[in-house]
Scaffold this active site. Structure first.
Site: not given
Length: 251
Positions: A37, A145, A178
């Site tokens: 990350d 996206y 989500a």
């Protein structure tokens, strides 16, 4: 998912949201897990935090090599790192198109490319890409996206065909909307966050947002030896959004 015990797993974008839920679940089932990350400092043991920028090939190669050393090999790769974008095809400048595609599509390419030598050495090799309902359904204000996730879906299928005879399974999950930190930021920026959340809930036939844990469970299944005959598959975790067409409530 008992077959995950002892396997080495790498999860990109694993410090929050779906990635963190996935890393924790894989670890809970006995896998050794490294989280890659940009900001891994918040990741807690037994997860192994490693800084990596999936938009930078050298950074990815160094982190994957370090993960393989820490884990004793790599059996599972979860390509979850990604960024979002809002707007129609008119709204996003070229620079933003390049940036989103660089992370969401080429990020998968870079990480998988770096991990392939280790995956080829595994008897339980699996790659799971985080795709999206946006790859298969036309959503408003998501042109960039959606284009990136459509590419992820096509890339997943092509990769599965390329590597199936090497014993490497490659699948993706297609979450609906989500309840993640990214969606929370979108809601916070809306003129009426409560109304926007209600609209997002209503868009899914289940009547609510998908949870990160639900997506993680699907990823863990696809990654596990329990899914040994599953490859080239897109598993929808979307509350029925892709396939159901309900009549209005009360009819």
């Amino acid at each position: 998912m008992n077959g995950l015990s002892g396997l080495g797993a790498v999860v990109t974008g694993g410090a929050s949201g779906i990635g963190l839920a996935t890393a924790r679940l894989l670890s809970a089932h006995g896998a050794r897990v490294a989280v890659l990350d940009l900001k891994p400092d918040s990741v807690e043991e037994p997860l192994v935090p490693l800084r990596a920028d999936v938009a930078d090939d050298a950074s990815v190669r160094d982190a994957v090599a370090e993960a393989a050393q820490e884990l004793g090999g790599i059996d599972i790769l979860v390509n979850n790192a990604g960024i979002g974008a809002i707007g129609t095809v008119e709204d996003n400048p070229d620079e933003q198109w390049h940036a989103v595609l660089d992370v969401n599509v080429l990020g998968i390419v870079r990480t998988t490319r770096a991990a392939l030598p280790y995956l080829r050495a595994s008897r339980n090799a699996s790659v799971v890409n985080t795709c999206s309902i946006a790859a298969t359904a036309g959503l408003p204000q998501r042109a960039l996206y959606s284009a990136s996730k459509g590419a992820v879906l096509a890339l997943t299928l092509a990769m599965a065909a390329d590597h199936v005879r090497e014993g490497i399974r490659i699948n993706c999950v297609n979450p609906g909307t989500a309840d993640t930190p990214w969606v929370a930021r979108l809601l916070d920026a809306a003129d009426d966050p409560a109304a926007e959340r209600a609209a997002l809930n209503a868009r899914q036939p289940s009547g609510r947002l998908v949870t990160a844990d639900e997506v993680a469970a699907a990823i863990a299944y696809l990654a596990s030896p329990a899914a040994a005959s599953v490859t080239g598959t897109a598993l929808a975790v979307d509350g029925g959004m892709a396939g159901l067409r309900l009549r209005p409530a009360g009819e």
